[in-house]
Design an enzyme around this catalytic site. Structure first.
Site, PDB file in Angstrom:
ATOM      1  N   HIS A   1      -1.672 -11.110   5.687  1.00 13.70           N
ATOM      2  CA  HIS A   1      -2.881 -10.805   6.454  1.00 13.70           C
ATOM      3  C   HIS A   1      -4.090 -11.633   5.998  1.00 13.70           C
ATOM      4  O   HIS A   1      -4.362 -11.737   4.804  1.00 13.70           O
ATOM      5  CB  HIS A   1      -3.190  -9.305   6.322  1.00 13.70           C
TER       6      HIS A   1
ATOM      7  N   TYR B   1       3.111  -0.840   2.974  1.00 20.67           N
ATOM      8  CA  TYR B   1       2.749  -2.230   3.246  1.00 20.67           C
ATOM      9  C   TYR B   1       3.442  -2.740   4.511  1.00 20.67           C
ATOM     10  O   TYR B   1       2.857  -3.489   5.295  1.00 20.67           O
ATOM     11  CB  TYR B   1       3.110  -3.121   2.047  1.00 20.67           C
TER      12      TYR B   1
ATOM     13  N   HIS C   1     -10.965  -5.495   5.178  1.00 22.05           N
ATOM     14  CA  HIS C   1     -10.971  -5.833   3.752  1.00 22.05           C
ATOM     15  C   HIS C   1     -12.384  -6.276   3.340  1.00 22.05           C
ATOM     16  O   HIS C   1     -12.596  -7.406   2.904  1.00 22.05           O
ATOM     17  CB  HIS C   1      -9.950  -6.949   3.479  1.00 22.05           C
TER      18      HIS C   1
HETATM   19  N1  ATP Z   1      -0.609  -6.631   5.394  1.00 19.42           N
HETATM   20  C1  ATP Z   1      -1.688  -5.904   5.100  1.00 19.42           C
HETATM   21  N2  ATP Z   1      -2.685  -5.807   5.995  1.00 19.42           N
HETATM   22  C2  ATP Z   1      -3.782  -5.086   5.741  1.00 19.42           C
HETATM   23  N3  ATP Z   1      -3.970  -4.421   4.585  1.00 19.42           N
HETATM   24  C3  ATP Z   1      -3.007  -4.485   3.665  1.00 19.42           C
HETATM   25  C4  ATP Z   1      -1.812  -5.221   3.867  1.00 19.42           C
HETATM   26  N4  ATP Z   1      -1.041  -5.083   2.769  1.00 19.42           N
HETATM   27  C5  ATP Z   1      -1.728  -4.300   1.929  1.00 19.42           C
HETATM   28  N5  ATP Z   1      -2.902  -3.923   2.438  1.00 19.42           N
HETATM   29  C6  ATP Z   1      -3.929  -3.037   1.871  1.00 19.42           C
HETATM   30  O1  ATP Z   1      -4.631  -3.758   0.884  1.00 19.42           O
HETATM   31  C7  ATP Z   1      -4.730  -2.963  -0.308  1.00 19.42           C
HETATM   32  C8  ATP Z   1      -4.868  -3.903  -1.485  1.00 19.42           C
HETATM   33  O2  ATP Z   1      -6.158  -4.474  -1.437  1.00 19.42           O
HETATM   34  P1  ATP Z   1      -7.143  -4.392  -2.680  1.00 19.42           P
HETATM   35  O3  ATP Z   1      -6.508  -5.051  -3.872  1.00 19.42           O
HETATM   36  O4  ATP Z   1      -8.498  -4.850  -2.293  1.00 19.42           O
HETATM   37  O5  ATP Z   1      -7.207  -2.840  -2.889  1.00 19.42           O
HETATM   38  P2  ATP Z   1      -7.100  -2.064  -4.254  1.00 19.42           P
HETATM   39  O6  ATP Z   1      -7.657  -0.703  -4.032  1.00 19.42           O
HETATM   40  O7  ATP Z   1      -7.672  -2.856  -5.376  1.00 19.42           O
HETATM   41  O8  ATP Z   1      -5.548  -2.037  -4.480  1.00 19.42           O
HETATM   42  P3  ATP Z   1      -4.568  -0.884  -4.224  1.00 19.42           P
HETATM   43  O9  ATP Z   1      -5.038  -0.109  -3.083  1.00 19.42           O
HETATM   44  O10 ATP Z   1      -3.258  -1.554  -3.895  1.00 19.42           O
HETATM   45  O11 ATP Z   1      -4.571  -0.100  -5.488  1.00 19.42           O
HETATM   46  C9  ATP Z   1      -3.469  -2.125  -0.270  1.00 19.42           C
HETATM   47  O12 ATP Z   1      -3.587  -0.948  -0.999  1.00 19.42           O
HETATM   48  C10 ATP Z   1      -3.310  -1.809   1.198  1.00 19.42           C
HETATM   49  O13 ATP Z   1      -4.083  -0.693   1.563  1.00 19.42           O
END
Ligand code: ATP
Ligand code: MG
Length: 448
Positions: free
Chosen positions: A308, A389, A352
């Site tokens: 993504h 995911y 994001h």
């Molecule tokens: N293909 C995808 N498209 C959109 N969002 C995704 C995708 N794969 C994962 N994510 C989201 O992105 C998050 C990871 O992003 P980021 O590292 O900013 O968050 P985090 O809170 O630090 O990590 P996590 O939630 O994994 O503990 C994942 O937890 C999930 O919610």
């Protein structure tokens, strides 16, 4: 979004003025001709032809609407950058050969072989529309209507005017919507049972407290935090550090705890009146102990999440405003709480908006939406990471329903846990893999 639409229109000469004129002209011709014909069959054929023609004219420029939700995520980045490499000519030919073989096998009644060949064709070329619709047909015949519908939807996202996919999806969509609504009905029944337990019930209080720590444990563990459940409990209850564990990991757990307390004390009564600053304040607490510089700040760089590619940083602020407008809209507030919560989660991770902590903040936003609707907060367990995911990936490809179903399943697991823990002579806790709604079978993930 508007710029993008304008760009699309400009790149399609048929649409520059002439498209509407052609449609109006054809429409008028039909109005004149239809009463003269007076025969049902030719009329239907004409109408179908007109629909297809209209589809051919408009279809090129318009992204198909993905059904059953009001999701309106801007496809900025996705439109500009290819998500994955196109299969080579040889691979495409091999996929076509596998489809031909599958059709032959199906003719001979060897359905299992046909099924395997189609899965093989799609593993080589995931966007192979004919293989998607054929596999959908086989699954539909096997009564797996949810998966069949997903494949037709995917085929239509790639080729909006594919006649076979259009006709098949018209057949499956109402059935799938009924299955989803039935599942929501089962969840609502369990919520009612939970609500009927007196607030002071000690078993309920105890299990709610347990689930609070569970949430923190799983939400930080999903990304690889190695603290155990009892270590997390110790850190949060005492604020003493656990020897031998990184401060970073401990600060992540504290951040989620503080953010949850902030939500519980400040945001629960704000349904329909959310602001961007509320989401920033959640994030400020989530990340504040581990990365105070980025905490509560929108990103100014491009980020990437697996396949993504989230929107450009200069669009993030505006898109966050749009997200909050949607959170407060009648349209969103009228959705089933599980659908609303899942979409809120998806929309935020799609954007994001932060450098880090997007997943944790989105899971908190999802729980905020659920709690505002008097549903209990839910946990996405770390063992469910692959499915979590995969359904997010599928949402990025244009079908968000598998993600909503995934969140519905998590909601049901949480509810079952709470109900079992509060009923006498309970037999055991549900697994993350359990299926309380046997008819609600899952969407298969096509190998990318
Ligand atoms: N293909 C995808 N498209 C959109 N969002 C995704 C995708 N794969 C994962 N994510 C989201 O992105 C998050 C990871 O992003 P980021 O590292 O900013 O968050 P985090 O809170 O630090 O990590 P996590 O939630 O994994 O503990 C994942 O937890 C999930 O919610
Ligand atoms: Mg992260």
């Amino acid at each position: 979004m508007a710029a993008l639409a304008a760009r699309r229109q400009a790149s399609c000469p048929v649409l520059r003025g002439w498209g509407p004129a052609v449609c109006v002209l054809l429409g008028s011709v039909m109005v004149v001709l239809l009463p003269l014909v007076g025969v049902e069959e030719p009329c239907c054929a004409m109408l179908k032809g007109f629909a297809l023609l209209r589809c051919q004219i408009w279809g090129i420029a318009q992204r198909p609407t993905v059904h059953s939700t009001s999701l309106a995520v801007p496809f900025t980045a996705l439109d500009l950058l290819p998500l994955r490499a196109k299969p080579s000519r040889e691979t495409e030919l091999e996929a076509k050969a596998a489809l031909q073989q599958a059709l032959e096998m199906k003719k001979q009644g060897k359905r299992e072989k046909a099924h395997k060949l189609l899965v093989h064709a799609l593993s080589m070329n995931p966007d192979f529309v004919d293989a998607l619709t054929e596999l959908g047909t086989i699954l539909e015949e096997e009564k797996d209507v949810v998966q069949a519908d997903h494949l037709y939807t995917k085929a239509l996202a790639i080729s909006p005017c594919n006649e076979k996919a259009l006709i098949s999806r018209d057949r499956t969509l109402p059935l799938v919507e009924e299955i989803d609504q039935r599942h929501f009905g089962i969840i609502d029944g369990k919520v009612r049972r939970l609500m009927s337990i007196p607030k002071g019930n000690s078993a309920l209080r105890r299990v709610m407290e347990e689930t609070y720590y569970h949430h923190i444990y799983h939400t930080v563990a999903i990304e690889g935090n190695t603290l155990t459940l009892s270590e997390i409990r110790h850190i949060i209850e005492t604020r003493y550090a656990v020897p031998g564990k990184s401060l970073q990991e401990q600060n992540e757990a504290i951040g989620v705890d503080v953010a949850m307390k902030y939500i519980n004390t400040t945001l629960l009564s704000r349904a329909g009146h959310m602001a961007v600053s509320d989401i920033l304040e959640i994030h400020r607490r989530v990340l504040g102990y581990a990365d105070p510089v980025e905490a509560g700040r929108l990103r100014t760089h491009q980020v990437f999440v697996g396949h993504h590619i989230p929107p450009h940083p200069q669009d993030v602020e505006r898109l966050m405003e749009e997200l909050v407008q949607w959170l407060n809209s009648e349209e969103a507030l009228q959705l089933h709480p599980v659908e609303f919560a899942a979409l809120a989660h998806y929309k935020l991770v799609y954007l994001h908006p932060f450098v880090d902590g997007n997943g944790r903040t989105s899971r908190l936003l999802m729980n905020l939406v659920l709690m505002q609707a008097s549903y209990p907060p839910i946990t996405i367990r770390k063992e469910q990471r692959a499915e979590y995911y995969a359904t997010l990936d599928t949402a990025n490809e244009g079908d968000v329903r598998p993600f909503i179903r995934f969140i519905a399943k998590c909601t049901e697991i949480t509810l079952d846990t709470l109900l079992i823990a509060t009923s006498e002579h309970s037999v055991g806790l549900p697994e993350a893999t359990h299926h309380a709604c046997p008819n609600c079978r899952h969407t298969i993930s096509i190998q990318n």
